[in-house]
Write a protein that holds these residues in place. Structure first.
Motif, mmCIF file in Angstrom:
data_model
loop_
_atom_site.group_PDB
_atom_site.id
_atom_site.type_symbol
_atom_site.label_atom_id
_atom_site.label_comp_id
_atom_site.label_asym_id
_atom_site.label_seq_id
_atom_site.Cartn_x
_atom_site.Cartn_y
_atom_site.Cartn_z
ATOM 1 N N LEU A 84 0.809 -1.181 0.079
ATOM 2 C CA LEU A 84 -0.027 -0.166 -0.093
ATOM 3 C C LEU A 84 0.920 1.259 -0.125
ATOM 4 C CD1 LEU A 84 -3.038 -1.099 2.471
ATOM 5 C CD2 LEU A 84 -2.792 -1.095 -0.132
ATOM 6 N N GLN A 85 1.871 1.247 0.701
ATOM 7 C CA GLN A 85 3.070 2.496 0.612
ATOM 8 C C GLN A 85 3.323 2.719 -0.665
ATOM 9 O OE1 GLN A 85 2.657 4.341 3.266
ATOM 10 N NE2 GLN A 85 4.733 4.305 4.099
ATOM 11 N N ALA A 86 3.809 1.655 -1.406
ATOM 12 C CA ALA A 86 4.177 1.879 -2.824
ATOM 13 C C ALA A 86 3.044 2.325 -3.572
ATOM 14 C CB ALA A 86 4.915 0.549 -3.311
ATOM 15 N N ALA A 87 1.792 1.886 -3.575
ATOM 16 C CA ALA A 87 0.868 2.178 -4.538
ATOM 17 C C ALA A 87 0.203 3.342 -4.211
ATOM 18 C CB ALA A 87 -0.219 1.080 -4.548
ATOM 19 N N LEU A 88 0.051 3.798 -3.240
ATOM 20 C CA LEU A 88 -0.879 4.952 -2.628
ATOM 21 C C LEU A 88 -0.067 6.137 -2.169
ATOM 22 C CD1 LEU A 88 -3.655 2.844 -0.653
ATOM 23 C CD2 LEU A 88 -3.727 3.592 -2.938
ATOM 24 N N SER A 89 -0.580 7.495 -2.233
ATOM 25 C CA SER A 89 0.120 8.529 -2.082
ATOM 26 C C SER A 89 0.314 8.937 -0.674
ATOM 27 C CB SER A 89 -0.685 9.793 -2.608
ATOM 28 O OG SER A 89 -1.935 10.134 -1.976
ATOM 29 N N ASN A 90 -0.367 8.776 0.073
ATOM 30 C CA ASN A 90 -0.414 9.023 1.645
ATOM 31 C C ASN A 90 0.658 8.022 2.258
ATOM 32 O OD1 ASN A 90 -0.607 10.994 3.766
ATOM 33 N ND2 ASN A 90 -2.765 11.041 3.657
ATOM 34 N N ASP A 91 1.022 8.460 3.481
ATOM 35 C CA ASP A 91 2.131 7.860 4.152
ATOM 36 C C ASP A 91 1.276 7.209 5.372
ATOM 37 O OD1 ASP A 91 4.131 6.713 5.476
ATOM 38 O OD2 ASP A 91 5.347 8.562 5.983
ATOM 39 N N LEU A 92 1.243 5.639 5.225
ATOM 40 C CA LEU A 92 0.541 4.933 6.116
ATOM 41 C C LEU A 92 1.271 4.909 7.326
ATOM 42 C CD1 LEU A 92 -0.966 1.868 4.435
ATOM 43 C CD2 LEU A 92 -2.328 3.419 5.731
ATOM 44 N N GLY A 93 2.694 5.277 7.512
ATOM 45 C CA GLY A 93 3.513 5.280 8.485
ATOM 46 C C GLY A 93 3.273 6.437 9.546
ATOM 47 N N LYS A 94 2.157 7.403 9.087
ATOM 48 C CA LYS A 94 1.935 8.444 9.772
ATOM 49 C C LYS A 94 0.523 8.081 10.927
ATOM 50 C CE LYS A 94 3.225 12.119 6.844
ATOM 51 N NZ LYS A 94 2.608 13.208 5.910
ATOM 52 N N VAL A 95 0.342 6.899 10.679
ATOM 53 C CA VAL A 95 -0.850 6.359 11.252
ATOM 54 C C VAL A 95 -0.528 4.898 12.078
ATOM 55 C CG1 VAL A 95 -2.870 7.824 10.244
ATOM 56 C CG2 VAL A 95 -2.263 5.584 9.262
ATOM 57 N N ALA A 96 -1.599 4.161 12.576
ATOM 58 C CA ALA A 96 -0.995 2.927 13.188
ATOM 59 C C ALA A 96 -2.345 2.198 12.800
ATOM 60 C CB ALA A 96 -0.899 3.310 14.483
#
Length: 347
Positions: free
Chosen positions: A65-77
């Motif tokens: 998902l990190q490689a496909a989508l624009s936002n950064d999932l690392g900012k959430v949990a």
């Protein structure tokens, strides 16, 4: 034409049904303006089961998902929801705007929720399992929404903004997220198909009014929220839409990153603005925006605002057109006087 698990309920209530994104869905029950104002002042429930749900899980799910989508999932949990975009790799334009629900009880499982007409496109980009037909999604929205739900289901009603929880409704496990598309507080509930009608009736019996897609559209317009196919789509980037915050610039890679970085460096060629018009006549999509006799842009969404009692529009215009600039909108040969304003139109 697909039908919602709640189709029979809508017909019992006398809803006006219309095609939408390959589904037959309720447009209105008592009228769009009435339902709109109930949401702004009380609470309504929408059936949004036409939205897709792709379940992406496993040890590689986060990285995919990190490689496909624009936002950064690392900012959430886990236990959080995030708004994001799927971009065209060539020009950075928005193929779809998406909500991701990160399961609270499994850090390797995500529900990715695209727009109805874009589900296949998103599956091709991210993989996963299409679980759309296994659940209904109810969106309860309005200043009284959480309390009305809490009266019958305290755990669900207590969900926080952009939080995701799992809780049981009469023994049925559901996912509940503090998300929505109206500018009001509220929550969205993914409920298994077999329990959907009972939950809908319990929510409406608690005093929440049914509302259709007509009010959902006017509410999101007043709130300045973009709609894919109008404010987002082929050739339209997050930067042009004023949604640079949806871009995880620090991620090493994602689809469309290079194109966006180039656009950020050179500047956008157009920008999304709000326009407030005089009188009750609504501006309409595709109408030209003019300064004098010069066409400076075009309306993407326009309608009558039930709260403000005059027309409002979203439009792409020259990037140098500042707030408070006076403009006109050409609606079928008749010009509406307007002014560029900050969004949202209604806070």
């Amino acid at each position: 034409m697909k039908r919602s698990p709640l189709d029979a309920v809508h017909r019992e209530l006398g809803a006006k049904m219309v095609p939408f994104g390959g589904w037959e869905m309720p447009l209105e029950y008592t009228g769009t303006i009435d339902e709109h104002l109930v949401c702004r002042n009380g609470s309504v429930v929408f059936d949004v089961s036409h939205l897709g749900t792709m379940r992406v899980s496993g040890p590689q799910a986060f990285d995919a998902l990190q490689a496909a989508l624009s936002n950064d999932l690392g900012k959430v949990a886990p236990g959080k929801a995030q708004y994001t975009h799927l971009l065209d790799d060539a020009d950075g334009s928005v193929l779809d705007d998406i909500i991701v629900w990160w399961h609270p009880d499994d850090e390797q499982t995500f529900d990715v929720m695209p727009n109805a007409s874009n589900t296949e496109r998103v599956v091709d980009a991210i993989g996963g399992i299409d679980v759309t037909e296994t659940r209904a999604v109810l969106a309860v929205q309005g200043p009284e929404a959480n309390q009305r739900v809490a009266d019958i289901w305290p755990e669900a009603g207590a969900v926080g903004r952009f939080r995701v929880i799992r809780c049981d409704w009469n023994g049925t496990s559901c996912l509940v997220a503090g998300t929505g598309y109206t500018g009001e507080p509220g929550l969205e509930i993914a409920v298994p198909v077999d329990a959907a009608a009972d939950l809908w009736r319990a929510i409406t019996d608690a005093g929440v009014r049914p509302a259709g897609l007509g009010a959902r559209d006017t509410l999101r317009l007043e709130a300045g929220l973009p709609l894919h196919g109008n404010e987002l789509g082929p050739g339209i980037t997050p930067l042009q839409a004023g949604l640079g915050w949806v871009v995880g610039w620090d991620k090493p890679t994602f689809r469309g990153k290079q194109a966006l970085e180039q656009e950020r460096e050179r500047g956008v060629s157009r920008a999304l603005v709000g326009i407030s018009t005089e009188g009750r006549r609504p501006p309409r999509a595709a109408s030209a925006v003019l300064v004098g006799d010069d066409v400076v842009g075009a309306v993407t969404s326009g309608n009558y605002s039930p709260v403000l009692e005059h027309g409002v529009a979203m439009a792409y215009v020259r990037p140098d057109l500042a707030v408070d600039s006076e403009v006109e909108i050409d609606v079928r040969g008749k010009r509406l006087a307007g002014r560029v304003v900050d969004m949202p139109f209604v806070r």
